[in-house]
Design a protein around this motif. Structure first.
Motif, PDB file in Angstrom:
ATOM      1  N   TYR A  68       0.873  -1.161  -0.034  1.00  0.00           N
ATOM      2  CA  TYR A  68       0.066  -0.104   0.180  1.00  0.00           C
ATOM      3  C   TYR A  68       0.779   1.311   0.107  1.00  0.00           C
ATOM      4  CZ  TYR A  68       1.108  -0.140   5.071  1.00  0.00           C
ATOM      5  OH  TYR A  68       1.803  -0.278   6.128  1.00  0.00           O
ATOM      6  N   CYS A  80       8.922   0.497   6.805  1.00  0.00           N
ATOM      7  CA  CYS A  80       9.476  -0.324   7.991  1.00  0.00           C
ATOM      8  C   CYS A  80       9.609   0.824   9.011  1.00  0.00           C
ATOM      9  CB  CYS A  80      10.746  -1.157   7.770  1.00  0.00           C
ATOM     10  SG  CYS A  80      10.971  -1.985   8.966  1.00  0.00           S
ATOM     11  N   ASP A  81       9.242   0.323  10.342  1.00  0.00           N
ATOM     12  CA  ASP A  81       9.501   1.090  11.471  1.00  0.00           C
ATOM     13  C   ASP A  81      10.742   0.759  12.350  1.00  0.00           C
ATOM     14  OD1 ASP A  81       8.404  -0.806  12.524  1.00  0.00           O
ATOM     15  OD2 ASP A  81       6.635   0.172  13.528  1.00  0.00           O
ATOM     16  N   PRO A 126     -13.235  -6.136   8.681  1.00  0.00           N
ATOM     17  CA  PRO A 126     -14.623  -6.456   9.685  1.00  0.00           C
ATOM     18  C   PRO A 126     -15.704  -6.800   9.069  1.00  0.00           C
ATOM     19  CG  PRO A 126     -13.202  -4.344   9.880  1.00  0.00           C
ATOM     20  CD  PRO A 126     -12.740  -5.071   8.651  1.00  0.00           C
ATOM     21  N   PHE A 175     -18.688  -6.032   8.428  1.00  0.00           N
ATOM     22  CA  PHE A 175     -19.636  -4.991   8.388  1.00  0.00           C
ATOM     23  C   PHE A 175     -21.018  -5.273   7.504  1.00  0.00           C
ATOM     24  CE2 PHE A 175     -16.059  -1.742   8.897  1.00  0.00           C
ATOM     25  CZ  PHE A 175     -16.179  -1.579  10.432  1.00  0.00           C
ATOM     26  N   GLY A 197      -9.441   2.069  10.609  1.00  0.00           N
ATOM     27  CA  GLY A 197      -8.244   1.722  11.069  1.00  0.00           C
ATOM     28  C   GLY A 197      -7.052   2.751  11.151  1.00  0.00           C
ATOM     29  N   GLY A 215      -3.986   1.969  12.992  1.00  0.00           N
ATOM     30  CA  GLY A 215      -2.997   1.271  13.431  1.00  0.00           C
ATOM     31  C   GLY A 215      -1.934   1.910  12.784  1.00  0.00           C
ATOM     32  N   ARG A 260     -11.414   4.084  15.571  1.00  0.00           N
ATOM     33  CA  ARG A 260     -11.996   3.655  16.970  1.00  0.00           C
ATOM     34  C   ARG A 260     -11.253   3.962  18.271  1.00  0.00           C
ATOM     35  NH1 ARG A 260     -13.957  -2.653  16.752  1.00  0.00           N
ATOM     36  NH2 ARG A 260     -11.719  -2.825  16.853  1.00  0.00           N
ATOM     37  N   ARG A 276       1.426  -1.381  19.794  1.00  0.00           N
ATOM     38  CA  ARG A 276       2.618  -1.090  19.066  1.00  0.00           C
ATOM     39  C   ARG A 276       2.783   0.554  18.934  1.00  0.00           C
ATOM     40  NH1 ARG A 276       6.756  -3.862  16.287  1.00  0.00           N
ATOM     41  NH2 ARG A 276       7.692  -2.616  14.900  1.00  0.00           N
ATOM     42  N   VAL A 283     -15.554   6.677  15.536  1.00  0.00           N
ATOM     43  CA  VAL A 283     -16.562   5.668  15.677  1.00  0.00           C
ATOM     44  C   VAL A 283     -16.645   4.981  16.784  1.00  0.00           C
ATOM     45  CG1 VAL A 283     -16.474   5.605  13.004  1.00  0.00           C
ATOM     46  CG2 VAL A 283     -15.007   3.960  14.513  1.00  0.00           C
ATOM     47  N   ARG A 284     -15.962   5.364  17.816  1.00  0.00           N
ATOM     48  CA  ARG A 284     -15.855   4.955  19.207  1.00  0.00           C
ATOM     49  C   ARG A 284     -17.380   5.443  19.772  1.00  0.00           C
ATOM     50  NH1 ARG A 284     -13.690   0.832  21.870  1.00  0.00           N
ATOM     51  NH2 ARG A 284     -11.712   1.444  21.210  1.00  0.00           N
ATOM     52  N   ILE A 301     -19.750   2.368  13.597  1.00  0.00           N
ATOM     53  CA  ILE A 301     -20.039   2.073  12.160  1.00  0.00           C
ATOM     54  C   ILE A 301     -21.464   1.086  12.464  1.00  0.00           C
ATOM     55  CG2 ILE A 301     -19.351   0.927  10.323  1.00  0.00           C
ATOM     56  CD1 ILE A 301     -16.506   1.962  11.085  1.00  0.00           C
ATOM     57  N   ALA A 356      -7.751  -0.684   6.922  1.00  0.00           N
ATOM     58  CA  ALA A 356      -6.295  -1.043   7.662  1.00  0.00           C
ATOM     59  C   ALA A 356      -6.694  -1.640   8.809  1.00  0.00           C
ATOM     60  CB  ALA A 356      -5.548   0.142   7.663  1.00  0.00           C
ATOM     61  N   PHE A 376      -4.919  -7.530  11.512  1.00  0.00           N
ATOM     62  CA  PHE A 376      -4.521  -9.164  11.253  1.00  0.00           C
ATOM     63  C   PHE A 376      -4.913  -9.984  12.454  1.00  0.00           C
ATOM     64  CE2 PHE A 376      -1.304  -6.371   9.254  1.00  0.00           C
ATOM     65  CZ  PHE A 376      -1.273  -7.085   8.144  1.00  0.00           C
ATOM     66  N   TRP A 407      -3.643  -6.346  19.481  1.00  0.00           N
ATOM     67  CA  TRP A 407      -3.512  -7.661  18.832  1.00  0.00           C
ATOM     68  C   TRP A 407      -2.815  -8.652  19.707  1.00  0.00           C
ATOM     69  CZ3 TRP A 407       1.237  -8.591  17.081  1.00  0.00           C
ATOM     70  CH2 TRP A 407       1.899  -7.556  16.630  1.00  0.00           C
ATOM     71  N   ASN A 436      -8.425  -7.830  19.224  1.00  0.00           N
ATOM     72  CA  ASN A 436      -8.799  -7.322  17.558  1.00  0.00           C
ATOM     73  C   ASN A 436      -9.668  -8.343  16.960  1.00  0.00           C
ATOM     74  OD1 ASN A 436      -6.633  -8.903  17.124  1.00  0.00           O
ATOM     75  ND2 ASN A 436      -6.432  -7.832  15.321  1.00  0.00           N
TER      76      ASN A 436
HETATM   77  P1  NAP Z   1      -3.758  -2.844  13.809  1.00  0.00           P
HETATM   78  O1  NAP Z   1      -2.590  -2.272  14.636  1.00  0.00           O
HETATM   79  O2  NAP Z   1      -4.426  -3.984  14.448  1.00  0.00           O
HETATM   80  O3  NAP Z   1      -4.624  -1.733  13.693  1.00  0.00           O
HETATM   81  C1  NAP Z   1      -6.061  -1.985  12.933  1.00  0.00           C
HETATM   82  C2  NAP Z   1      -6.817  -0.835  13.336  1.00  0.00           C
HETATM   83  O4  NAP Z   1      -8.224  -1.028  12.558  1.00  0.00           O
HETATM   84  C3  NAP Z   1      -7.044  -0.272  14.505  1.00  0.00           C
HETATM   85  O5  NAP Z   1      -7.069   1.097  14.698  1.00  0.00           O
HETATM   86  C4  NAP Z   1      -8.442  -0.879  14.869  1.00  0.00           C
HETATM   87  O6  NAP Z   1      -8.982  -0.087  15.906  1.00  0.00           O
HETATM   88  C5  NAP Z   1      -9.144  -0.844  13.761  1.00  0.00           C
HETATM   89  N1  NAP Z   1     -10.384  -1.778  13.378  1.00  0.00           N
HETATM   90  C6  NAP Z   1     -10.216  -2.913  13.373  1.00  0.00           C
HETATM   91  N2  NAP Z   1     -11.447  -3.418  13.324  1.00  0.00           N
HETATM   92  C7  NAP Z   1     -12.276  -2.447  13.244  1.00  0.00           C
HETATM   93  C8  NAP Z   1     -13.720  -2.199  13.292  1.00  0.00           C
HETATM   94  N3  NAP Z   1     -14.500  -3.253  13.309  1.00  0.00           N
HETATM   95  N4  NAP Z   1     -13.937  -0.806  13.501  1.00  0.00           N
HETATM   96  C9  NAP Z   1     -13.425   0.083  13.440  1.00  0.00           C
HETATM   97  N5  NAP Z   1     -12.100   0.039  13.452  1.00  0.00           N
HETATM   98  C10 NAP Z   1     -11.550  -1.454  13.525  1.00  0.00           C
HETATM   99  O7  NAP Z   1      -3.249  -3.442  12.475  1.00  0.00           O
HETATM  100  P2  NAP Z   1      -2.066  -2.518  11.593  1.00  0.00           P
HETATM  101  O8  NAP Z   1      -2.160  -1.066  11.637  1.00  0.00           O
HETATM  102  O9  NAP Z   1      -2.079  -3.391  10.149  1.00  0.00           O
HETATM  103  O10 NAP Z   1      -0.916  -3.242  12.355  1.00  0.00           O
HETATM  104  C11 NAP Z   1      -0.638  -4.324  12.542  1.00  0.00           C
HETATM  105  C12 NAP Z   1       0.796  -4.500  12.952  1.00  0.00           C
HETATM  106  O11 NAP Z   1       1.701  -4.413  11.843  1.00  0.00           O
HETATM  107  C13 NAP Z   1       1.418  -3.246  13.717  1.00  0.00           C
HETATM  108  O12 NAP Z   1       1.193  -3.160  14.920  1.00  0.00           O
HETATM  109  C14 NAP Z   1       2.920  -3.515  13.325  1.00  0.00           C
HETATM  110  O13 NAP Z   1       3.424  -4.400  14.254  1.00  0.00           O
HETATM  111  C15 NAP Z   1       2.922  -3.752  11.968  1.00  0.00           C
HETATM  112  N6  NAP Z   1       3.224  -2.810  10.942  1.00  0.00           N
HETATM  113  C16 NAP Z   1       4.195  -2.360  10.976  1.00  0.00           C
HETATM  114  C17 NAP Z   1       4.514  -1.264  10.156  1.00  0.00           C
HETATM  115  C18 NAP Z   1       5.922  -0.632  10.279  1.00  0.00           C
HETATM  116  O14 NAP Z   1       6.787  -1.267  10.129  1.00  0.00           O
HETATM  117  N7  NAP Z   1       5.995   0.645   9.921  1.00  0.00           N
HETATM  118  C19 NAP Z   1       3.613  -0.639   9.567  1.00  0.00           C
HETATM  119  C20 NAP Z   1       2.231  -1.502   9.260  1.00  0.00           C
HETATM  120  C21 NAP Z   1       2.222  -2.622  10.275  1.00  0.00           C
HETATM  121  P3  NAP Z   1      -8.773  -0.708  17.619  1.00  0.00           P
HETATM  122  O15 NAP Z   1      -7.291  -0.211  17.851  1.00  0.00           O
HETATM  123  O16 NAP Z   1      -9.859  -0.157  18.115  1.00  0.00           O
HETATM  124  O17 NAP Z   1      -9.060  -1.912  17.474  1.00  0.00           O
END
Ligand code: NAP
Length: 848
Positions: free
Chosen positions: A47, A52-53, A146, A148, A180, A182, A204, A325, A346-347, A351, A374, A377, A489, A494
């Motif tokens: 995307y 990478c972080d 999700p 929805f 999303g 995160g 949220r 994270r 949306v808290r 939705i 977004a 997982f 997660w 999640n």
């Molecule tokens: P995530 O951290 O799980 O974030 C998912 C987001 O979606 C959260 O904001 C979550 O809200 C929201 N969400 C999920 N279901 C929902 C629903 N039904 N309604 C509304 N909002 C919803 O996923 P991610 O952002 O893909 O990241 C996952 C992990 O991947 C990271 O923690 C990291 O370890 C890794 N990652 C790393 C990098 C990097 O290196 N830069 C980049 C991307 C990902 P809630 O918080 O309320 O659940």
């Protein structure tokens, strides 16, 4: 024979390195990858804004100094395309492509205990067998959309960030909704906002984020790094997070406020999440200390976002910073100052549904042309749950893990022999620099597989006890921190319905590595290593007799030694003299003395070998010879070797022989001697029994009698190719019927005829311990078997019965050896090895 030594599931960072490492160890390997390219996470998450972080200097393989020197990263934090280029370069450079099969999803992995192999099915309908299965399927690869209501009715396109179209998406002039916030949402949002007519971000939970301060890599800095890369990598391996982080070493709560702010501001200016969380020792364990960081970040958000109401909505307040994270972005918060971006909470206004035209919340409606999820997982376990994995007795992994994942060291799970998980639940994995953790796991798995293969084991399996103890440790460490306080997660919060279990190990990368190394150097403590009978039979086809053993056999043939069953007991006993001469003296032992043990039927001569002044325990040893032949003199050399190897006192017992004294005379003497040694010699030190062949039978029976008669307590039973049953209709008897391999079927019939002339007596469990109805409650066993031995199968059978009765068993099979080799010290090298292995097992039992 299995098609392959190892199947690797996945070709991301973990799978790629697993192919290289296992292949370099001489194993045949094939990796199956669902994607049309390698890279795993870095293939799928293409995307816009994916980056990478972890810094590029850290987020790269360290296994090859040449690779390290020749590759140059362009940016401090590498963008997704660059990481993917790097991984493709690695595959090219090490010639990995022939062993990686793309566009192939593994759908099932089924364990076949008989054959000691996995059957792996793929979505192209093919089936492969492999001795080992390495799951490198990723911690964050099972993406989550999700459920929805009405999503299927949406007229526009929708995307999950982890399945982004490779050709890209043009949002120019569109109204886009993003669900999303995160790490992923925070990265993709500014990119979409840049081109979209309007971006609605549906949040949220607000997330903490710190700047990256991304920049091109300075060539001078790169040169300096490369000059000391090896030392730097060592620091990373020993560190807490897999990245060397310089902390103050002080608690935040003891720091003056101004100093605290100065430290945080310095780190905010420098960029990066890990230095922030590692600044003070109490940030991740004390909520008040954590609040100092949280409030600092909230202040930066308020400073950046002009609309105070939006700023407040973006300020996380419901969980400690770091417990989810910590996100990183240089432009996420500033994005909310754009007129074409709207934050929707949306808290408070959840939705409700997706409609053909857009997204409806409880209180509002947002017209949308495209939707982006977004939403994360099904982390840590999702990728494995989507494969039909079945272990011993057909147990599905999903069933075993129904209440949460359980894995010893996060690398193996009981009931699933020969399956390893790279960065599985219970290992530092996602709480660390993944590349460092992946390398450590892959190397550990490679070493374990090599150990098993080189020692002739066909099965490696974590024990439930070790897995349970490790799981408790993982939880204990997690709950000593603030991590479990967030609905993240990391705990599966999640995913609706997922059991809440804190999966990753937070004790630190360096600590974890040390524990894994300890387990390996203790001979894979917490694992059971065995050889299946099927494997054993298979080996017999290809494994010839050990050359030194063959010389012994040839010597006997040349000398015209007749089979034992053609001789009288006296003639056979006399036959030991030339064997003793061939063996020569055993190793020196500090003190050797002959004693007479008072037995119920008279004195029992015995010889005591004391190798050291303060031994950790005492072993009572029974020589072999079919209850008819042999003496402590005949067995002197090998018992000396065992005494030296174990460091224990060994009492070698001259029990009464048949046919002069028939069953149960020998076992009565054996047990009497044991009781006497326990009372008169062992003192408080632990006690073990040991013996070979008929002596192995007496050792097993003494352990049974000790259990049945209330003592003495035993720390171990060492059963060296033991006689455990009088049934001579086993495959190994048939194989050596009439063939002269020191012992053959006719010899064993002759021994039984002398020892237990009454056939009914032979079924007594004190003659045939395999016939005991219950083997539970017996001491742990060290069982040794030899391939070219009629007693092979009953040794296996006894080990299996003990295991089924929950008695811990360590089983060593000598795939090219003959019956009797244990006694042939100085003649057959494996005899010294067997003495060393048995001795080590005895020492471990005595000390532990
Ligand atoms: P995530 O951290 O799980 O974030 C998912 C987001 O979606 C959260 O904001 C979550 O809200 C929201 N969400 C999920 N279901 C929902 C629903 N039904 N309604 C509304 N909002 C919803 O996923 P991610 O952002 O893909 O990241 C996952 C992990 O991947 C990271 O923690 C990291 O370890 C890794 N990652 C790393 C990098 C990097 O290196 N830069 C980049 C991307 C990902 P809630 O918080 O309320 O659940």
């Amino acid at each position: 024979m299995a098609d392959l030594d190892v199947v690797v599931v996945g070709a991301g960072f973990a799978g790629i390195y697993a192919v290289h490492a296992l292949r370099s160890a001489g194993l045949t390997v094939r990796a199956f990858e669902a994607g049309s390219g390698i890279g795993g996470t870095w293939f799928w998450n293409c995307y816009p804004g994916a980056r990478c972080d972890v810094e590029s200097k850290d987020y790269s393989y360290s296994f090859s100094p040449e690779l390290e020197q020749e590759w140059s990263w362009s940016e401090r934090y590498p963008a997704q395309p660059e990481v993917l280029r790097y991984l493709n370069h690695v595959a090219d450079r090490f010639g990995l492509w022939p062993d990686i099969q793309l566009n192939t999803r593994v759908t099932a992995a089924i364990w076949d205990g008989e054959a000691s192999q996995w059957t792996v099915r793929t979505d192209d309908g093919a089936e492969r067998t492999a001795r080992f299965c390495v799951m490198a399927a990723g911690c964050l690869s099972a993406y989550q959309v999700p459920a929805f209501r009405g999503l299927e009715s949406f007229r526009g396109p929708w995307y999950h960030t982890s399945r982004w179209p490779r050709e890209g998406v043009d949002f120019t002039g569109l109204q886009v909704g993003l669900v999303g916030t995160g790490s992923t949402g925070i990265q993709v949002a500014p990119e979409i906002a840049e081109v979209a007519q309007h971006l609605y971000v549906f949040q949220r939970t607000a997330n903490f984020a710190v700047p990256n301060r991304n920049a091109p890599v300075d060539p001078n800095v790169e040169r300096a790094l490369k000059a000391g890369y090896r030392q730097y990598r060592e620091q990373a391996r020993a560190s807490m997070l897999g990245v060397p982080v310089e902390g103050t070493g002080r608690p935040a709560l003891a720091e003056p406020a101004a100093e605290l702010q100065r430290t945080y501001m310095e780190r905010w200016q420098a960029g990066g999440g890990m230095p922030f969380l590692g600044a003070y020792t109490d940030v991740l364990v004390d909520r008040a200390a954590n609040d100092t960081v949280a409030e600092f970040i909230r202040d930066r958000i308020r400073e950046t976002v002009r609309d105070p109401a939006v700023a407040e909505l973006l300020c996380p307040t419901t969980y400690p910073v770091g417990a989810k994270r910590l996100c990183q972005s240089d432009d996420y918060f500033a994005m909310y100052n754009r007129p074409n971006v709207t934050l929707v909470d949306v808290r408070s206004d959840p939705i409700a549904e997706v409609t053909p035209e857009g997204l409806r919340t409880a209180d509002g409606f947002y017209a949308l042309d495209a939707l982006v999820f977004a939403t994360g997982f099904d982390a840590m376990t999702g990728a494995l749950a989507r494969i039909d994995i079945r272990g011993a007795d057909g147990l599905p992994l999903t069933e075993k893990w129904a209440a949460g994942p359980r894995a010893y060291l996060g690398v193996a799970t009981a009931g699933f022999p020969n399956m390893f998980i790279v960065t599985g639940p219970g290992s530092p994995s996602v709480l660390s620099n993944m590349v460092v953790s992946i390398e450590q796991h892959v190397e550990w798995i490679r070493d374990c597989v090599e150990y098993a293969v080189s020692h002739g084991y066909s099965q490696v399996e974590a024990t439930s006890e070790a897995e349970k103890a490790w799981g408790e440790h993982v939880i204990e460490v997690a709950y000593s921190t603030l991590f479990p306080m967030a609905d993240s997660w990391y705990v599966g919060a999640n995913i609706p319905g997922k059991p809440r279990v804190f999966s990753p190990y937070i004790g630190g990368v360096g600590t974890y590595r040390a524990r894994c190394d300890e387990v390996a150097s203790a001979g894979y403590e917490g694992f059971v290593l065995t050889v299946s009978l099927a494997d054993c039979r298979r080996l017999a086809v290809s494994v010839s007799v050990n050359p030194q053993a063959q010389q012994v056999l040839d010597g006997r043939a040349e000398a015209g030694v007749p089979p034992t069953w053609e001789q009288t007991p006296e003639e056979a006993r006399a036959g030991f003299a030339p064997v003793r001469e061939m063996i020569g003296p055993g190793p020196d032992v500090a003190s050797v003395r002959d004693i007479v043990i008072p037995g119920t039927a008279g004195g029992i001569p015995a010889r005591v070998y004391s190798p050291v002044a303060n031994p950790p325990g005492t072993v009572v040893y029974y020589h072999g010879g079919g209850w008819v032949l042999g003496s402590v003199d005949d067995w002197d050399a090998c018992v000396r070797a065992l005494a030296v190897a174990s460091g224990c006192d060994v009492v070698s017992v001259d029990y009464r022989l048949a046919p002069e004294h028939v069953f149960p005379a020998a076992t009565d003497d054996a047990y009497d001697a044991l009781v006497w040694v326990a009372a008169e010699m062992a003192g408080d030190r632990p006690l073990a029994v040991a013996g070979d062949s008929a002596g192995g039978n007496l050792a097993a029976v003494s352990a049974l009698r000790a259990r049945d008669s209330g003592g003495p307590a035993l720390a171990l039973q060492v059963l060296i190719y033991p006689v455990t049953d009088h049934d001579l209709d086993r495959e190994s008897y048939r194989k050596y019927d009439g063939r002269e391999f020191i012992l053959n079927k006719g010899d064993m019939a002759w021994f039984w005829d002398h020892y237990a002339p009454d056939p009914a007596a032979r079924s007594n469990p004190y003659a045939s311990p395999l016939r005991a109805t219950d083997l539970s409650g017996l001491p742990p066993a060290f069982v040794l078997t030899a391939e070219h031995d009629p007693l092979r199968d009953e040794g296996y059978a006894y080990a299996d019965r003990l295991r089924a009765a929950k008695v811990p068993v360590e089983h060593r099979h000598y795939g090219s050896q003959i019956h009797g080799f244990f006694t042939l010290v100085n003649v057959i090298d494996d005899a010294d090895k067997a003495a060393a292995e048995s001795g080590a097992a005895i020492r471990a039992a005595m000390e532990g």
